[in-house]
Design a protein around this motif. Structure first.
Motif, short mmCIF file in Angstrom:
data_model
loop_
_atom_site.label_atom_id
_atom_site.label_comp_id
_atom_site.label_asym_id
_atom_site.label_seq_id
_atom_site.Cartn_x
_atom_site.Cartn_y
_atom_site.Cartn_z
N VAL A 398 28.53 -84.99 -49.38
CA VAL A 398 28.34 -85.27 -50.81
C VAL A 398 29.33 -86.36 -51.23
O VAL A 398 30.34 -86.58 -50.56
CB VAL A 398 28.56 -83.99 -51.64
N PRO A 399 29.05 -87.07 -52.33
CA PRO A 399 29.94 -88.17 -52.73
C PRO A 399 31.40 -87.76 -52.87
O PRO A 399 32.30 -88.54 -52.58
CB PRO A 399 29.35 -88.61 -54.08
N GLU A 400 31.65 -86.51 -53.31
CA GLU A 400 33.03 -86.07 -53.52
C GLU A 400 33.84 -85.99 -52.23
O GLU A 400 35.08 -85.89 -52.28
CB GLU A 400 33.03 -84.68 -54.19
N SER A 401 33.16 -86.06 -51.07
CA SER A 401 33.88 -85.92 -49.80
C SER A 401 34.34 -87.25 -49.22
O SER A 401 34.90 -87.29 -48.13
CB SER A 401 33.02 -85.17 -48.77
N TRP A 402 34.13 -88.36 -49.96
CA TRP A 402 34.51 -89.65 -49.39
C TRP A 402 35.99 -89.75 -49.02
O TRP A 402 36.32 -90.36 -47.98
CB TRP A 402 34.12 -90.80 -50.32
N PRO A 403 36.93 -89.14 -49.81
CA PRO A 403 38.33 -89.28 -49.42
C PRO A 403 38.65 -88.67 -48.06
O PRO A 403 39.53 -89.15 -47.34
CB PRO A 403 39.10 -88.55 -50.54
N LEU A 404 37.93 -87.61 -47.70
CA LEU A 404 38.18 -86.97 -46.40
C LEU A 404 37.74 -87.88 -45.26
O LEU A 404 38.46 -88.02 -44.25
CB LEU A 404 37.45 -85.63 -46.32
N TYR A 405 36.58 -88.48 -45.40
CA TYR A 405 36.13 -89.40 -44.35
C TYR A 405 37.03 -90.63 -44.29
O TYR A 405 37.34 -91.14 -43.20
CB TYR A 405 34.67 -89.81 -44.61
N LEU A 425 34.93 -94.62 -41.80
CA LEU A 425 35.17 -95.50 -42.93
C LEU A 425 33.86 -95.98 -43.55
O LEU A 425 33.74 -96.09 -44.78
CB LEU A 425 36.04 -96.69 -42.50
N ARG A 426 32.87 -96.23 -42.70
CA ARG A 426 31.56 -96.63 -43.24
C ARG A 426 30.87 -95.45 -43.93
O ARG A 426 30.12 -95.64 -44.89
CB ARG A 426 30.70 -97.23 -42.14
N GLN A 427 31.12 -94.23 -43.44
CA GLN A 427 30.58 -93.05 -44.12
C GLN A 427 31.21 -92.92 -45.51
O GLN A 427 30.52 -92.63 -46.50
CB GLN A 427 30.86 -91.80 -43.30
#
Length: 570
Positions: A398-405, A425-427
């Motif tokens: 989900v969009p909220e998980s971008w910091p983890l990736y 990083l691309r994810q």
């Protein structure tokens, strides 16, 4: 031996110490040294030292209002509210109208249940501030059993432009404390007029009030509308109890002392971010003094101490929250971060590792552990923690998980696993396409490896457009131009980056390289010397010294001649 001039604060402290330690012929000189040391400690928010020095100074100059004011604030800072109240009373006895002293004395009177004293403190020209005065008087009247007078005082604030929310919210709490849950609920829901927006503490009050009205189903619906499951353990527990049919007691303001505790917490949250941290902390400390179980007040106090770089005091505040409290894991994350900020990295990691064992399914815990390892440059351990955190997130991402990736991608990149890093990083970029931080890191990583330079340049240009005042991102843009051989284009963003990051060793080193490339070799050498003074990594320092010895061209030629798997520079 090289002598450097002392910074102003160190000069003041040295002067103070000299005055205090030198042989003295007059007591006034001793007082001057302690007075100056008090001023230095106060200016640096060093509350522990300020208490010590102010007490010494007062021994020579008893009753000095400025010293007493500093001592009251310092005692609040270290968390000794009874001592703060003692000195606040001495300060008021000098004829001072100190707002700080009045706030502390109101809190102390509330602790003692002396509501008449509160009414006296907020009269005779003394004031703790318009809102606090009005709310304190109202709750004091309630504590004296004068409900009509209390209601009138709350209504007065509720009818004052700009202060409506303060009067309405506290009137609702006062009604609930007296058992009028129906009247309290009408205020909180807006049925009684007004448009009241409550914080988390107010939401807890509304949940408990609905339960007292035997409306557990409505309380559950309120929770489901207002909170995300799994993000707040206390709310999750309240919901479980409501589903089981348990009536929740009203605990937010059980009596007038509790109500005054809520006044201080209300004020702390209202001024937080706008007022100086020490002023906000004056209220949050008072709230926790009156309600030691107000975890939100303790967490706010600890955070304010961190803002003032009082990390040991912050650690002590976080440590007061017990393991059985639902917010314990939040406090432990805070304690770990304060411990790390104090320079005790390994101790910080030990706190987080222990927490991950007791709270393995808490996303915030695994994320904090990953962040802790990443800060310590223990990248394989960081990756493992981020793996655990990502496993707790929904799938597909989900969009909220971008910091983890993003964070896992950074760890992988630092481990040298560039293929896996690019995937993460691309994810992150796919989940948040316009995030400058991700655009910059991925773009810079590609530039630094000499890969996909045109794509990397486009990413960094987009990052600059999103965050044009970031020195780090401008450095990336300049470096992309540099790696593309566009040295003239690199010059302007590189100089801007240097102005924004004037003591960053990497930015300064890059500026030297750009100057060299455009033929400004004397300026390049000057910047490389500056970079060495900013504590670069050992590898960067070695390369900078080679450039100063041989020139950038010779260093780059030597690096180009190395085998592909040999370590290279920037």
């Amino acid at each position: 031996m090289i002598f450097r001039p002392l910074a102003r604060k160190h000069l003041l402290l040295a002067t103070a110490l000299t005055l205090c330690l030198a042989p003295l012929t007059a007591r006034a000189e001793t007082g001057a040294g302690a007075y100056l040391a008090t001023a230095v400690a106060t200016s640096e928010s060093d509350f522990t030292a300020a208490v010590d020095w102010a007490i010494r100074a007062l021994a020579v100059d008893p009753g000095n209002p400025a010293l007493l004011e500093s001592l009251v604030l310092a005692e609040v800072g270290v968390g000794d509210m009874p001592a703060a109240a003692k000195y606040a009373a001495e300060l008021i006895a000098t004829g001072s109208k100190s707002q700080t002293a009045i706030i502390v004395l109101i809190a102390d009177a509330a602790k003692q249940g002396d509501f008449e004293a509160i009414l006296k403190l907020t009269s005779n020209g003394n004031s703790a501030g318009t809102v606090l005065d009005g709310l304190a008087k109202a709750w004091a009247q309630l504590g004296l059993g004068r409900m009509s007078e209390a209601t009138a005082a709350f209504d007065k604030l509720a009818k004052t432009k700009g202060l409506e929310a303060f009067g309405l919210y506290h009137k609702a709490l006062a009604l609930a404390s007296a058992g009028d849950f129906e009247g309290a609920n009408k205020i909180l829901t807006g049925e009684a007029g007004g448009n009241l927006v409550v914080n988390r503490r107010g939401a807890l009050a509304q949940i408990e009030i609905l339960s007292q009205l035997e409306r557990n189903t409505d309380a559950i619906a309120f929770i489901d509308r207002s909170f995300i499951p799994g993000r707040d353990l206390q709310i999750d527990d309240l919901r479980r109890r409501l589903v089981a049919g348990e009536p929740l007691p009203f605990t937010i303001a059980r009596n007038a002392t509790d109500g005054l505790a809520e006044v201080f917490f209300t004020m702390a949250t209202a001024v937080n971010g706008d007022a100086a941290p020490a002023y906000t902390m004056l209220h949050s400390r008072a709230a926790a003094y009156l309600r030691p179980d107000n975890v939100e007040a303790i967490l706010l106090t600890a955070n304010l101490l961190e803002q003032q770089r009082q990390y040991d005091l912050a650690v002590a505040a976080y440590a007061t929250i017990q393991p059985e409290d639902p917010a314990f894991y939040i406090a432990e994350i805070g304690r770990a971060e304060a411990t790390q900020a104090a320079g005790r990295t390994e101790a910080s990691l030990e706190i987080l590792q222990a927490l991950a064992k007791t709270h393995p399914d808490q996303l915030a815990v695994q994320t904090a552990l990953g962040d802790g390892f990443r800060r310590a440059e223990k990248f394989p351990e960081a990756k493992a923690a981020y793996d655990a955190a990502i496993a707790l997130m929904p799938s597909p991402p989900v969009p909220e998980s971008w910091p983890l990736y993003y964070s896992r991608g950074v760890s992988l990149e630092r481990m040298g696993d560039f293929a896996a890093a690019d995937i993460d990083l691309r994810q992150a970029l796919a989940l948040n396409p316009d995030e400058p931080q991700v655009l910059n890191y991925l773009g810079y990583s590609l530039v630094d490896r000499g890969e996909h330079l045109d794509e990397a340049l486009g990413m960094i240009q987009k990052a600059v457009a999103g965050r044009p005042e970031s020195g780090a991102i401008l450095d990336s843009l300049a470096w992309a131009y540099f790696r593309l051989g566009r040295y003239a284009d690199a010059l302007d963003p590189m100089e801007k980056a240097s102005l924004l990051e004037p003591v960053d060793p990497v930015v300064t080193d890059h500026l030297g390289d750009v100057y060299w490339a455009v033929g400004r070799k004397r300026e390049a050498e000057y910047q490389w010397h500056r970079a060495l003074s900013f504590d670069p990594t050992e590898a960067d320092a070695t390369r900078i010294r080679l450039k100063l010895e041989k020139g950038l061209d010779a260093v780059r030629d030597a690096e180009a001649a190395k085998p592909a798997d040999a370590p290279n520079g920037n």
